[in-house]
Design a protein around this motif. Structure first.
Motif, PDB file in Angstrom:
ATOM      1  N   ARG A 187     -70.577 -28.912 -58.532  1.00  0.00           N
ATOM      2  CA  ARG A 187     -70.290 -30.250 -59.036  1.00  0.00           C
ATOM      3  C   ARG A 187     -69.330 -30.232 -60.228  1.00  0.00           C
ATOM      4  O   ARG A 187     -69.034 -31.258 -60.805  1.00  0.00           O
ATOM      5  CB  ARG A 187     -71.601 -30.949 -59.445  1.00  0.00           C
ATOM      6  N   GLN A 188     -68.847 -29.071 -60.574  1.00  0.00           N
ATOM      7  CA  GLN A 188     -67.937 -28.953 -61.712  1.00  0.00           C
ATOM      8  C   GLN A 188     -66.659 -29.742 -61.457  1.00  0.00           C
ATOM      9  O   GLN A 188     -66.092 -29.717 -60.371  1.00  0.00           O
ATOM     10  CB  GLN A 188     -67.595 -27.484 -61.943  1.00  0.00           C
ATOM     11  N   SER A 189     -66.170 -30.455 -62.469  1.00  0.00           N
ATOM     12  CA  SER A 189     -64.949 -31.251 -62.319  1.00  0.00           C
ATOM     13  C   SER A 189     -63.850 -30.804 -63.269  1.00  0.00           C
ATOM     14  O   SER A 189     -62.717 -31.260 -63.151  1.00  0.00           O
ATOM     15  CB  SER A 189     -65.249 -32.732 -62.555  1.00  0.00           C
ATOM     16  N   ALA A 190     -64.147 -29.919 -64.231  1.00  0.00           N
ATOM     17  CA  ALA A 190     -63.144 -29.388 -65.148  1.00  0.00           C
ATOM     18  C   ALA A 190     -62.982 -27.889 -64.879  1.00  0.00           C
ATOM     19  O   ALA A 190     -63.966 -27.176 -64.707  1.00  0.00           O
ATOM     20  CB  ALA A 190     -63.556 -29.623 -66.597  1.00  0.00           C
ATOM     21  N   PHE A 191     -61.728 -27.442 -64.825  1.00  0.00           N
ATOM     22  CA  PHE A 191     -61.449 -26.082 -64.401  1.00  0.00           C
ATOM     23  C   PHE A 191     -60.566 -25.384 -65.428  1.00  0.00           C
ATOM     24  O   PHE A 191     -59.513 -25.891 -65.810  1.00  0.00           O
ATOM     25  CB  PHE A 191     -60.764 -26.086 -63.033  1.00  0.00           C
ATOM     26  N   ARG A 192     -61.007 -24.214 -65.842  1.00  0.00           N
ATOM     27  CA  ARG A 192     -60.302 -23.463 -66.873  1.00  0.00           C
ATOM     28  C   ARG A 192     -59.041 -22.830 -66.318  1.00  0.00           C
ATOM     29  O   ARG A 192     -58.995 -22.349 -65.192  1.00  0.00           O
ATOM     30  CB  ARG A 192     -61.220 -22.373 -67.432  1.00  0.00           C
ATOM     31  N   GLY A 227     -60.654 -32.726 -62.224  1.00  0.00           N
ATOM     32  CA  GLY A 227     -60.658 -33.305 -60.889  1.00  0.00           C
ATOM     33  C   GLY A 227     -61.153 -34.742 -60.893  1.00  0.00           C
ATOM     34  O   GLY A 227     -62.052 -35.108 -61.655  1.00  0.00           O
ATOM     35  N   HIS A 228     -60.565 -35.565 -60.025  1.00  0.00           N
ATOM     36  CA  HIS A 228     -60.947 -36.967 -59.875  1.00  0.00           C
ATOM     37  C   HIS A 228     -61.173 -37.258 -58.395  1.00  0.00           C
ATOM     38  O   HIS A 228     -60.276 -37.059 -57.567  1.00  0.00           O
ATOM     39  CB  HIS A 228     -59.851 -37.891 -60.418  1.00  0.00           C
ATOM     40  N   ASN A 229     -62.396 -37.692 -58.074  1.00  0.00           N
ATOM     41  CA  ASN A 229     -62.739 -38.061 -56.712  1.00  0.00           C
ATOM     42  C   ASN A 229     -62.484 -36.909 -55.729  1.00  0.00           C
ATOM     43  O   ASN A 229     -61.973 -37.096 -54.635  1.00  0.00           O
ATOM     44  CB  ASN A 229     -61.956 -39.299 -56.266  1.00  0.00           C
TER      45      ASN A 229
END
Length: 341
Positions: free
Chosen positions: A131-136, A146-148
């Motif tokens: 469910r992670q939406s931010a990526f290093r 990430g969006h949608n």
């Protein structure tokens, strides 16, 4: 040394068994597989002794290493000699034998013949961070958001016009190399997988050129005008089957240097175009996105990317050579390929 002798004795015994008249009677007997010791050496020189079955997968071995060292499997690279072990194949099928020593590399660029990229975003997920939406950014300091989008072990899935990944703003332009592993679920006309824009113009990598859309285009505009054919520069690639096959993973590398643009697919040079009218101008680009559902959608033209992206890399000031691109393909992450939709 005892392990090596044991392995040689076992090999000798298998040869004798094969020549034995009783071999036919033994054909249908299945002996239980015995676990063996495999040694893993870290860059710091520490050696781990791991008890495992040779029929186990590369991923399963990484999971054992995680229990000992805490490194997630996705961050590990295991090397036997000069061969990078793959996750899905068994250790035995990749040449690992009892007593062998593997080298473990974590969080480090592995290909000495290829310079490390300036930016890398890996979107493949572990079970606990789907469910992670931010990526290093593995090599820079740009966080991708990430969006949608949805995520699994193969990467990010882009479904509709709202789906995109914002890569933030950074300065780039001129000589550049892009590498992406992606899969179109529907390669429609003008469906971008990368879009960059600011007052200096637009750069877009996308499927386009036919009503089916299964070709590759590199689209560059020299100023801030709206994207339109009269401003198009770059390269247009197609082959007999179309550059992109729906539902098939592709390893794509695009290099731009001066007035020359080259496109590679699965390690092979597909097209080189010389005499481009323009190259991406250097400077701060305020909007950089994957999926085209954000900034590109606001221009009111084209379609949106539908499919999956496993990872994305950028080299600034470098146009990788064909041999380096081939090395990237040979060592690509195997979690994305040969997966049925």
């Amino acid at each position: 040394m005892g392990l090596c002798k044991s392995r040689l004795a076992s090999q000798s015994q298998r040869v004798q068994d094969a020549a034995s008249p009783e071999r036919e009677l033994q054909t249908y007997e299945s002996e239980p597989e015995e676990p063996v010791d495999v040694f893993v050496t870290t860059l710091s020189g520490q050696e781990l002794c791991i008890r495992c079955l040779l029929s186990t997968s590369g991923l399963a071995l990484k999971e054992q290493i995680e229990k000992l060292k805490g490194h997630r499997p996705k961050h590990q690279r295991l090397i036997l000699g000069t061969v990078l072990l793959q996750n899905r194949a068994s250790l035995e099928s990749q040449g690992v034998r009892a007593g062998d020593s593997l080298h473990l590399v974590v969080g480090c660029w592995l290909l000495p013949e290829v310079p490390s990229p300036d930016h890398e975003w890996d979107f493949t997920a572990d079970a606990d961070d789907s469910r992670q939406s931010a990526f290093r950014d593995a090599f820079g300091n740009l966080e991708a958001v990430g969006h949608n989008v949805t995520r699994d072990e193969h990467g990010l899935h882009f479904e509709d016009r709202r789906s995109h990944v914002s890569l933030g703003e950074w300065s780039w332009g001129g000589t550049t190399t892009f590498e992406v592993v992606l899969r179109y679920s529907r390669a429609t006309l003008n469906a971008p997988f990368f879009f960059s824009t600011d007052a200096r113009g637009h750069v877009m990598l996308y499927s386009g050129g036919t009503t089916e859309g299964n070709d590759l285009k590199v689209w560059i505009t020299p100023d801030g005008t709206a994207v339109h054919n009269s401003y198009m520069c770059g390269v247009f690639v197609r082959d007999a089957q179309g550059f992109f096959e729906n539902h098939e993973w592709a390893h794509v590398v695009i290099t731009m240097q001066g007035t020359t643009c080259s496109a590679y697919k699965d390690g092979q040079l597909i097209c080189t175009k010389r005499g481009m009218r323009c190259a991406p101008p250097e400077g701060l680009r305020q909007r950089n996105e994957l999926g085209g559902g954000g900034a590109f959608a606001g221009h009111g033209c084209g379609s949106h990317f539908q499919g999956d992206i496993a990872y994305f890399r950028i080299w600034h000031g470098q146009a990788l050579a064909a041999s380096q691109v081939a090395s990237l393909y040979r060592n690509h992450a195997d979690t994305t390929f040969n997966v049925q939709m």
